[in-house]
Design a protein around this motif. Structure first.
Motif, PDB file in Angstrom:
ATOM      1  N   VAL A 243      19.107   8.174  45.291  1.00  0.00           N
ATOM      2  CA  VAL A 243      19.859   9.286  44.883  1.00  0.00           C
ATOM      3  C   VAL A 243      20.489   9.400  43.458  1.00  0.00           C
ATOM      4  O   VAL A 243      20.461  10.467  42.619  1.00  0.00           O
ATOM      5  CB  VAL A 243      20.848   9.651  46.032  1.00  0.00           C
ATOM      6  CG1 VAL A 243      21.818  10.588  45.538  1.00  0.00           C
ATOM      7  CG2 VAL A 243      20.570   9.791  47.413  1.00  0.00           C
ATOM      8  N   ARG A 244      20.959   8.133  43.185  1.00  0.00           N
ATOM      9  CA  ARG A 244      21.405   8.046  41.788  1.00  0.00           C
ATOM     10  C   ARG A 244      20.481   8.235  40.834  1.00  0.00           C
ATOM     11  O   ARG A 244      20.658   8.809  39.499  1.00  0.00           O
ATOM     12  CB  ARG A 244      22.072   6.681  41.531  1.00  0.00           C
ATOM     13  CG  ARG A 244      23.480   6.439  42.232  1.00  0.00           C
ATOM     14  CD  ARG A 244      24.159   5.225  41.762  1.00  0.00           C
ATOM     15  NE  ARG A 244      23.687   3.980  41.973  1.00  0.00           N
ATOM     16  CZ  ARG A 244      23.701   3.233  43.135  1.00  0.00           C
ATOM     17  NH1 ARG A 244      24.626   3.756  44.112  1.00  0.00           N
ATOM     18  NH2 ARG A 244      22.980   2.197  43.229  1.00  0.00           N
ATOM     19  N   VAL A 246      17.778  10.176  40.914  1.00  0.00           N
ATOM     20  CA  VAL A 246      17.458  11.528  40.937  1.00  0.00           C
ATOM     21  C   VAL A 246      18.706  12.402  40.414  1.00  0.00           C
ATOM     22  O   VAL A 246      18.224  13.321  39.353  1.00  0.00           O
ATOM     23  CB  VAL A 246      16.815  12.089  42.210  1.00  0.00           C
ATOM     24  CG1 VAL A 246      16.329  13.514  42.357  1.00  0.00           C
ATOM     25  CG2 VAL A 246      15.605  11.184  42.989  1.00  0.00           C
ATOM     26  N   TYR A 247      19.617  12.208  41.047  1.00  0.00           N
ATOM     27  CA  TYR A 247      20.852  13.145  40.646  1.00  0.00           C
ATOM     28  C   TYR A 247      21.794  12.644  39.571  1.00  0.00           C
ATOM     29  O   TYR A 247      23.007  13.111  39.271  1.00  0.00           O
ATOM     30  CB  TYR A 247      21.267  13.712  41.807  1.00  0.00           C
ATOM     31  CG  TYR A 247      20.470  14.215  42.839  1.00  0.00           C
ATOM     32  CD1 TYR A 247      20.070  15.679  42.585  1.00  0.00           C
ATOM     33  CD2 TYR A 247      20.026  13.575  43.942  1.00  0.00           C
ATOM     34  CE1 TYR A 247      19.474  16.240  43.567  1.00  0.00           C
ATOM     35  CE2 TYR A 247      19.283  14.088  44.907  1.00  0.00           C
ATOM     36  CZ  TYR A 247      18.889  15.580  44.773  1.00  0.00           C
ATOM     37  OH  TYR A 247      18.172  16.110  45.599  1.00  0.00           O
ATOM     38  N   GLY A 248      21.519  11.274  39.034  1.00  0.00           N
ATOM     39  CA  GLY A 248      22.625  10.684  38.316  1.00  0.00           C
ATOM     40  C   GLY A 248      23.479   9.911  38.960  1.00  0.00           C
ATOM     41  O   GLY A 248      23.161   9.445  40.039  1.00  0.00           O
ATOM     42  N   GLY A 250      26.426  10.632  40.216  1.00  0.00           N
ATOM     43  CA  GLY A 250      27.359  11.030  40.963  1.00  0.00           C
ATOM     44  C   GLY A 250      27.415  10.492  42.376  1.00  0.00           C
ATOM     45  O   GLY A 250      26.767   9.360  42.732  1.00  0.00           O
ATOM     46  N   ALA A 252      26.685   9.212  45.922  1.00  0.00           N
ATOM     47  CA  ALA A 252      25.543   9.134  46.820  1.00  0.00           C
ATOM     48  C   ALA A 252      25.661   9.440  48.299  1.00  0.00           C
ATOM     49  O   ALA A 252      26.544   9.585  48.564  1.00  0.00           O
ATOM     50  CB  ALA A 252      24.946   8.011  46.512  1.00  0.00           C
TER      51      ALA A 252
END
Length: 316
Positions: A243-244, A246-248, A250, A252
């Motif tokens: 998740v980190r 893909v989305y940075g 923020g 998780a």
């Protein structure tokens, strides 16, 4: 069924398309492309009648390339792998990891397809599809793509319990790069079905999977941690990293809220780790004689009101 595995260790329910359906889809695409080429050629014959021979030849070659090569590439790119023929037969082109294709994938498939399909009348493409285990032609091999069937009944995915809060931050430093997709999938399938297993069988399977996972990471299983809880903790750590990625940086998915602080990514406020470990040790709810490290009812009452039940029993 394909063996594509996502970053969340979920097997994608994608079925590689067989040669007959792919051949029919290609024939339909070719029929439409040839018809469009003939119509454009007829129009050009009248519009370029006064041009010299060299100009008419250049326009004819450009028309052939644009209509029979460029147009299919553009259609596959804009439709994310669904041409008219593939749409009619329920097929789609995807990447090796199951994601949608982009322009470079469609370009490689289209350029190599000229040789495979147009020049050799599909002979090379048929031979390559028959030899490949997943029915891929040479264009798919070089582009890193796969043609799959979309019209497949969706399968239900079992619930995977989150790891217990007392494992917060324990696996944030593990090297997960050497763990193969097959092992991730086996871990996830075990966690989703362990309530249905006999306790002795489930405990043995968890120990074997935990041993394999620890060997791949190069770090042994922490003492006192049940193997099922270890598997859940490492799997959530992998999901949090995905998740980190893909989305940075923020929050998780799967973050747990601790009584002494805010939400944590993959369970990682290190300042609260010792407090939760001490609380788990004092809870007195450990059951190492239990053969699976998992409660038979599927959940354990939370020791404090703000911590979700996970179904895992803390160690003594």
């Amino acid at each position: 069924m394909s063996e594509l595995v996502t970053g969340e260790a979920v097997a994608l329910e994608l079925r590689p398309a067989r040669l007959p359906s792919r051949a029919l889809a290609v024939l339909l695409d070719l029929a439409v492309a040839v018809l469009a080429y003939l119509l454009v050629s007829i129009v050009l014959v009248f519009t370029t009648a006064s041009w010299d021979e060299a100009a008419r030849t250049a326009v004819s070659v450009a028309t052939f390339v644009l209509v029979l090569v460029g147009a299919p590439i553009a259609v596959e790119t804009l439709s994310h792998g669904r041409s008219l023929g593939k749409l009619a037969f329920g097929l789609r082109v995807v990447r090796d990891d199951g994601g949608p294709i982009r322009f470079r994938h469609a370009l490689v498939r289209g350029v190599i397809g000229v040789i495979e399909i147009l020049v050799t009348f599909g002979v090379v493409a048929c031979i390559a599809s028959l030899v490949s285990a997943r029915g891929r032609r040479l264009g798919d091999v070089f582009a890193g793509t796969l043609v799959v069937r979309e019209r497949v009944p969706a399968a239900r995915v079992g619930f995977v319990p989150p790891p217990p809060p007392w494992l917060a931050g324990r696996f944030s430093g593990l090297d997960l790069s050497a763990v193969p997709d097959g092992l991730w999938l086996a871990v996830r399938q075990y966690l989703a079905r362990m309530q249905q297993l006999d306790p002795q069988v489930g405990w043995a399977m968890a120990e074997r999977l935990a041993t394999d996972l620890a060997a791949r990471t190069g770090t042994p299983v922490p003492p006192g941690v049940p193997p099922a809880a270890y598997l859940a903790g490492v799997l959530q750590e992998r999901q949090a990293r995905e998740v980190r990625r893909v989305y940075g940086s923020g929050p998780a998915v799967g973050a747990t809220r601790h009584s002494g602080g805010g939400p944590t990514v993959g369970g990682s406020p290190h300042s609260n780790h010792s407090a939760h470990s001490g609380h788990a040790a004092r809870s007195g709810g450990a059951d190492h004689s239990g053969r699976s490290g998992y409660s038979g009812r599927g959940e354990v009452p939370s020791a404090s009101g703000d911590r979700p039940a996970t179904g895992f029993v803390p160690p003594a």
